[in-house]
Motif scaffolding. Sequence first.
Motif, PDB file in Angstrom:
ATOM      1  N   LYS A 213      -6.380  -6.939  -6.815  1.00  0.00           N
ATOM      2  CA  LYS A 213      -6.736  -5.719  -7.540  1.00  0.00           C
ATOM      3  C   LYS A 213      -7.379  -6.104  -8.866  1.00  0.00           C
ATOM      4  O   LYS A 213      -7.122  -7.185  -9.395  1.00  0.00           O
ATOM      5  CB  LYS A 213      -5.474  -4.882  -7.802  1.00  0.00           C
ATOM      6  CG  LYS A 213      -4.746  -4.422  -6.544  1.00  0.00           C
ATOM      7  CD  LYS A 213      -5.566  -3.453  -5.746  1.00  0.00           C
ATOM      8  CE  LYS A 213      -4.769  -2.836  -4.615  1.00  0.00           C
ATOM      9  NZ  LYS A 213      -3.797  -1.837  -5.008  1.00  0.00           N
TER      10      LYS A 213
ATOM     11  N   SER B  56      -6.702  -0.649  -2.291  1.00  0.00           N
ATOM     12  CA  SER B  56      -5.783  -0.440  -1.167  1.00  0.00           C
ATOM     13  C   SER B  56      -6.481  -0.199   0.163  1.00  0.00           C
ATOM     14  O   SER B  56      -6.118  -0.777   1.173  1.00  0.00           O
ATOM     15  CB  SER B  56      -4.858   0.730  -1.502  1.00  0.00           C
ATOM     16  OG  SER B  56      -4.277   0.510  -2.769  1.00  0.00           O
TER      17      SER B  56
ATOM     18  N   ARG C 281      -8.312  -3.465   2.049  1.00  0.00           N
ATOM     19  CA  ARG C 281      -7.683  -4.781   2.201  1.00  0.00           C
ATOM     20  C   ARG C 281      -7.772  -5.301   3.625  1.00  0.00           C
ATOM     21  O   ARG C 281      -8.188  -6.452   3.840  1.00  0.00           O
ATOM     22  CB  ARG C 281      -6.214  -4.727   1.732  1.00  0.00           C
ATOM     23  CG  ARG C 281      -6.098  -4.550   0.228  1.00  0.00           C
ATOM     24  CD  ARG C 281      -4.672  -4.388  -0.227  1.00  0.00           C
ATOM     25  NE  ARG C 281      -4.072  -3.150   0.225  1.00  0.00           N
ATOM     26  CZ  ARG C 281      -3.057  -2.547  -0.376  1.00  0.00           C
ATOM     27  NH1 ARG C 281      -2.507  -3.087  -1.467  1.00  0.00           N
ATOM     28  NH2 ARG C 281      -2.570  -1.419   0.088  1.00  0.00           N
TER      29      ARG C 281
ATOM     30  N   THR D  90      -0.512  -6.458  -4.398  1.00  0.00           N
ATOM     31  CA  THR D  90       0.575  -5.456  -4.318  1.00  0.00           C
ATOM     32  C   THR D  90       0.601  -4.806  -2.925  1.00  0.00           C
ATOM     33  O   THR D  90       0.698  -3.601  -2.778  1.00  0.00           O
ATOM     34  CB  THR D  90       0.454  -4.368  -5.415  1.00  0.00           C
ATOM     35  OG1 THR D  90      -0.801  -3.658  -5.285  1.00  0.00           O
ATOM     36  CG2 THR D  90       0.569  -4.954  -6.800  1.00  0.00           C
TER      37      THR D  90
ATOM     38  N   THR E 211       1.998  -3.964   0.523  1.00  0.00           N
ATOM     39  CA  THR E 211       3.239  -3.763   1.262  1.00  0.00           C
ATOM     40  C   THR E 211       3.091  -4.188   2.725  1.00  0.00           C
ATOM     41  O   THR E 211       2.142  -3.802   3.400  1.00  0.00           O
ATOM     42  CB  THR E 211       3.658  -2.281   1.204  1.00  0.00           C
ATOM     43  OG1 THR E 211       3.926  -1.947  -0.160  1.00  0.00           O
ATOM     44  CG2 THR E 211       4.895  -2.004   2.044  1.00  0.00           C
TER      45      THR E 211
ATOM     46  N   ARG F  43       0.080  -1.926   9.361  1.00  0.00           N
ATOM     47  CA  ARG F  43      -0.876  -2.926   8.859  1.00  0.00           C
ATOM     48  C   ARG F  43      -0.851  -4.202   9.704  1.00  0.00           C
ATOM     49  O   ARG F  43      -1.867  -4.878   9.856  1.00  0.00           O
ATOM     50  CB  ARG F  43      -0.588  -3.224   7.382  1.00  0.00           C
ATOM     51  CG  ARG F  43      -0.939  -2.038   6.499  1.00  0.00           C
ATOM     52  CD  ARG F  43      -0.500  -2.221   5.068  1.00  0.00           C
ATOM     53  NE  ARG F  43      -0.927  -1.075   4.259  1.00  0.00           N
ATOM     54  CZ  ARG F  43      -0.486  -0.808   3.050  1.00  0.00           C
ATOM     55  NH1 ARG F  43       0.405  -1.614   2.473  1.00  0.00           N
ATOM     56  NH2 ARG F  43      -0.930   0.241   2.392  1.00  0.00           N
TER      57      ARG F  43
ATOM     58  N   THR G  11       0.571   3.013   0.823  1.00  0.00           N
ATOM     59  CA  THR G  11       1.813   3.553   1.391  1.00  0.00           C
ATOM     60  C   THR G  11       2.358   4.714   0.557  1.00  0.00           C
ATOM     61  O   THR G  11       2.852   5.687   1.127  1.00  0.00           O
ATOM     62  CB  THR G  11       2.879   2.445   1.558  1.00  0.00           C
ATOM     63  OG1 THR G  11       3.021   1.748   0.319  1.00  0.00           O
ATOM     64  CG2 THR G  11       2.478   1.446   2.629  1.00  0.00           C
TER      65      THR G  11
ATOM     66  N   TYR H  62      -6.034   3.022  -8.850  1.00  0.00           N
ATOM     67  CA  TYR H  62      -4.986   3.687  -9.620  1.00  0.00           C
ATOM     68  C   TYR H  62      -5.395   4.009 -11.056  1.00  0.00           C
ATOM     69  O   TYR H  62      -4.856   4.916 -11.672  1.00  0.00           O
ATOM     70  CB  TYR H  62      -3.709   2.831  -9.633  1.00  0.00           C
ATOM     71  CG  TYR H  62      -3.038   2.794  -8.275  1.00  0.00           C
ATOM     72  CD1 TYR H  62      -2.400   3.914  -7.769  1.00  0.00           C
ATOM     73  CD2 TYR H  62      -3.079   1.649  -7.492  1.00  0.00           C
ATOM     74  CE1 TYR H  62      -1.800   3.902  -6.517  1.00  0.00           C
ATOM     75  CE2 TYR H  62      -2.481   1.620  -6.233  1.00  0.00           C
ATOM     76  CZ  TYR H  62      -1.846   2.745  -5.756  1.00  0.00           C
ATOM     77  OH  TYR H  62      -1.259   2.733  -4.518  1.00  0.00           O
TER      78      TYR H  62
ATOM     79  N   ASP I 200       3.875   2.143  -6.673  1.00  0.00           N
ATOM     80  CA  ASP I 200       5.014   1.251  -6.889  1.00  0.00           C
ATOM     81  C   ASP I 200       5.424   1.238  -8.365  1.00  0.00           C
ATOM     82  O   ASP I 200       4.565   1.263  -9.257  1.00  0.00           O
ATOM     83  CB  ASP I 200       4.658  -0.166  -6.451  1.00  0.00           C
ATOM     84  CG  ASP I 200       4.251  -0.205  -4.987  1.00  0.00           C
ATOM     85  OD1 ASP I 200       4.632   0.721  -4.245  1.00  0.00           O
ATOM     86  OD2 ASP I 200       3.538  -1.140  -4.599  1.00  0.00           O
TER      87      ASP I 200
HETATM   88  N1  GLU Z   1       2.385  -1.415  -2.273  1.00  0.00           N
HETATM   89  C1  GLU Z   1       1.719  -0.211  -1.894  1.00  0.00           C
HETATM   90  C2  GLU Z   1       0.677  -0.471  -0.837  1.00  0.00           C
HETATM   91  O1  GLU Z   1       0.469  -1.573  -0.431  1.00  0.00           O
HETATM   92  C3  GLU Z   1       1.119   0.499  -3.081  1.00  0.00           C
HETATM   93  C4  GLU Z   1       0.315  -0.340  -3.991  1.00  0.00           C
HETATM   94  C5  GLU Z   1      -1.117  -0.451  -3.578  1.00  0.00           C
HETATM   95  O2  GLU Z   1      -1.729   0.540  -3.179  1.00  0.00           O
HETATM   96  O3  GLU Z   1      -1.618  -1.570  -3.674  1.00  0.00           O
HETATM   97  O4  GLU Z   1       0.072   0.438  -0.344  1.00  0.00           O
END
Ligand code: GLU
Length: 292
Positions: free
Chosen positions: A58, A102, A105, A120, A122, A127, A173, A195, A213
């Motif tokens: 990010k 997000s 990815r 970050t 999840t 996924r 998520t 974000y 998060d």
């Molecule tokens: N950890 C969560 C996710 O992977 C929220 C953080 C993000 O969007 O990177 O979706």
Amino acid sequence: MRFQRLAAVAAIATLAFSVAACGGDKDKGKDVVAKPTFAAGSTMDKLAKAGKVKVGTKFDQPGFGLKGLDGKPAGFDVEIAKLIAGELGISADNIEWVESPSKVREENIEQGKVDFVVATYTINEARKQRVDFAGPYYEAGQNLMVKKDDTSITGPDSFKDGAKKVCSVTGSTPATTIEKYVKDKASQLVLFDTYDKCRDALKSGQVDAVTTDNVILLGYISKDEASFKLAGTNFTKEPYGIGVKKGDNDFRAFINDTLDKIGKDGRYKKAWTSTAGKFAPEAPTLPTLNRY
Ligand code: GLU
């Protein structure tokens, strides 16, 4: 005379610069394994031979991956990525950082735009249909950020009456989880690609809350404590993994081995304390790795 003084100043400056540069080089060398060898044809072997690696992270998240004025991201995820690259014999200078919000990815991994993702990210079953995960290397939890003087939002149930707007990021998520709590998705849930746009919308009063998060939100709060606070407690578990190409089990095992190593030798903890640990809760210990 004047010239001599200038020359002396310049000489001292040059000396100071080269001492600093030396220190920098030494620091760099510490975490970079010299000429590691890997099984021929493995991802590790290819990357080590190429001497460079593309990492998805990010660019807008303080403490985890935030692009600085030097154009390079900094944060816990970035440090973890550097340690993995170091075990491949690749120094931080030879990492190409690819912004990976997000939503993109999985496709960045699938399309080979990145060799791995630390963002970050999840770990979950949906996924895992498209990518594989090493880790987890941290466990966060979904929370809410509101304006500092807001007492009306105390948790996700505060959106059930349909009155308040909440912002999150497409493909995350938290965006999926919060859907269960809002009364009317169309009018209450605002989605952006990053974000920082949600943070700006909260600050300007276009939305009433941002959800993601806890540690991402704490990063924003640390930068603007006069404006924002967390509302309530974590209401999910978000184990962070390192995304790799689906089926690349050797690379996944290598990253897990690296996490295990840095967890034991103190570099994991150092990566945390020098980044997110400056504002986020207690220093984590490396969670039990899921070597599925
Ligand atoms: N950890 C969560 C996710 O992977 C929220 C953080 C993000 O969007 O990177 O979706």
